[in-house]
Design a protein around this motif. Structure first.
Motif, PDB file in Angstrom:
ATOM      1  N   ARG A 190       2.281   1.522  -3.380  1.00 40.01           N
ATOM      2  CA  ARG A 190       1.389   1.993  -4.501  1.00 40.01           C
ATOM      3  C   ARG A 190       0.881   3.821  -4.122  1.00 40.01           C
ATOM      4  N   SER A 191       0.874   3.869  -2.789  1.00 39.28           N
ATOM      5  CA  SER A 191       0.529   5.373  -2.815  1.00 39.28           C
ATOM      6  C   SER A 191       1.578   6.294  -3.265  1.00 39.28           C
ATOM      7  N   TYR A 192       2.997   5.903  -2.726  1.00 36.80           N
ATOM      8  CA  TYR A 192       4.341   6.522  -3.402  1.00 36.80           C
ATOM      9  C   TYR A 192       4.129   6.880  -4.919  1.00 36.80           C
ATOM     10  N   ILE A 210       1.445   6.539  -6.874  1.00 41.18           N
ATOM     11  CA  ILE A 210       0.409   7.315  -7.235  1.00 41.18           C
ATOM     12  C   ILE A 210       0.589   8.769  -6.943  1.00 41.18           C
ATOM     13  N   GLU A 211       1.104   9.184  -5.859  1.00 39.61           N
ATOM     14  CA  GLU A 211       1.560  10.601  -5.664  1.00 39.61           C
ATOM     15  C   GLU A 211       2.376  11.038  -6.407  1.00 39.61           C
ATOM     16  N   THR A 212       3.468  10.271  -6.779  1.00 44.34           N
ATOM     17  CA  THR A 212       4.688  10.883  -7.897  1.00 44.34           C
ATOM     18  C   THR A 212       4.212  11.236  -9.165  1.00 44.34           C
ATOM     19  N   ARG A 218       0.672  17.407 -12.335  1.00 43.79           N
ATOM     20  CA  ARG A 218       0.271  18.726 -11.860  1.00 43.79           C
ATOM     21  C   ARG A 218       1.213  19.618 -12.100  1.00 43.79           C
ATOM     22  N   SER A 254       0.948  11.910 -10.082  1.00 44.37           N
ATOM     23  CA  SER A 254       0.248  13.106  -9.679  1.00 44.37           C
ATOM     24  C   SER A 254       0.768  14.263  -9.535  1.00 44.37           C
ATOM     25  N   SER A 255       1.803  14.217  -8.843  1.00 51.35           N
ATOM     26  CA  SER A 255       2.618  15.433  -8.761  1.00 51.35           C
ATOM     27  C   SER A 255       3.322  15.953  -9.904  1.00 51.35           C
ATOM     28  N   SER A 256       3.804  14.840 -10.661  1.00 50.91           N
ATOM     29  CA  SER A 256       4.601  15.206 -11.934  1.00 50.91           C
ATOM     30  C   SER A 256       3.661  15.796 -13.031  1.00 50.91           C
ATOM     31  N   ARG A 308       0.843  -1.314   0.008  1.00 52.02           N
ATOM     32  CA  ARG A 308       0.034   0.058  -0.141  1.00 52.02           C
ATOM     33  C   ARG A 308       0.882   1.230  -0.096  1.00 52.02           C
ATOM     34  N   ARG A 309       1.929   1.387   0.710  1.00 52.63           N
ATOM     35  CA  ARG A 309       3.052   2.439   0.887  1.00 52.63           C
ATOM     36  C   ARG A 309       3.513   2.661  -0.520  1.00 52.63           C
TER      37      ARG A 309
END
Length: 287
Positions: free
Chosen positions: A24-26, A28-30, A36, A32-34, A21-22
């Motif tokens: 996958r979250s990392y 997804i966040e990477t 944006r 999404s940040s890229s 989960r961690r």
């Protein structure tokens, strides 16, 4: 039934559900940040380009700031471009001449060296110089203005930083990048000619004839377009990173480093895409 202790100890470790989960979250966040960040960069480019066109038509463009930025970019890139082009031309000439002599095609040294400088060398050297010198300076300037809250003060007074700061730098880079590419082409081919003729027993007429037979106006246009695209990417990335700097001087340093790295990497990726596209639609042929 007994279990072999060696087999038990050699089994690969299994990831726990929390680790998955961690991870996958990392990811997804990477992503999404890229995404944006890319979106903000595209928005900044669209706004600045619209201001450039609109203000030129209406006569409100800040030509003084644009001229100031043009002179600054020339000052920080012209001499390094000359100094880089000389050894670059020497290396290309020596390697190409050595290869053509081994295969018995010495008369093609001019074509091979000249096309290498025009198609690949000059745009990439332009991108490196624009990113390392001009882009870093632009990011540092806007980053310093950001941490001093000058941009917030401009917005409070109803002044759009994209119009007054980014648009002049955007047009300045658009005008200087192709000229810098032409300077690098001239120096690279000139140095290659001197090295081939003076030190490698090349024939001047054969060098120029082979170069003229393969090099076309399309090659020059593509090189200038590449330099223009690289310059636009570099200046947009530098302006965005500078305007989003935070955390004081350390944030400005991080913004400058990110602007240089991202700008140069983006230029290399775009160069691969453009080169492959050109190879499909404009294959090399004897003119």
């Amino acid at each position: 039934m007994t279990v072999d202790p060696k087999a038990a100890t050699s089994a690969p470790p299994q990831l726990s559900s929390s680790s998955i989960r961690r991870l996958r979250s990392y990811v997804i966040e990477t992503v999404s940040s890229s995404t944006r960040t890319t979106g903000r960069a595209l928005k900044l480019f669209a706004e600045s380009a619209a201001y450039v066109v609109g203000d030129i038509v209406t006569g409100r463009f800040h030509w003084a700031e644009c001229l100031k930025q043009m002179l600054f970019i020339i000052r920080v890139t012209a001499l390094p471009a000359i100094l880089v082009s000389i050894p670059f031309g020497v290396i290309v000439s020596v390697q190409v001449s050595s290869l053509t002599q081994q295969v018995g095609a010495s008369s093609m040294a001019g074509a091979a060296g000249g096309l290498g400088v025009i198609r690949q060398g000059s745009p990439m050297v332009s991108a490196l110089l624009l990113g390392g010198a001009a882009g870093s300076a632009i990011a540092a300037d806007l980053g310093a203005r950001t941490i001093r809250e000058e941009l917030d003060a401009m917005r409070t007074m109803g002044i759009d930083p994209s119009r007054n700061l980014v648009a002049p730098r955007l047009l300045a880079m658009m005008l200087i990048a192709p000229m810098l590419c032409v300077l690098i082409i001239f120096m690279g081919i000139g140095v290659g000619y001197v090295i081939t003729v003076s030190f490698q027993d090349g024939v001047p007429g054969s060098y120029m004839a082979s170069f003229a037979a393969f090099a076309t106006v399309t090659d020059l246009v593509i090189a200038l377009v590449k330099a223009l695209i690289f310059g636009l990417v570099i200046v947009v990335v530098a302006c965005q990173r500078g305007m989003e700097a935070s955390s004081g001087p350390r944030g400005v340093a991080s913004a400058v480093n990110a602007a240089v790295v991202i700008g140069v990497i983006a230029a290399f990726v775009l160069n691969v895409i453009i080169t492959q596209s050109v190879a499909m639609f404009f294959p090399a042929r004897i003119g």
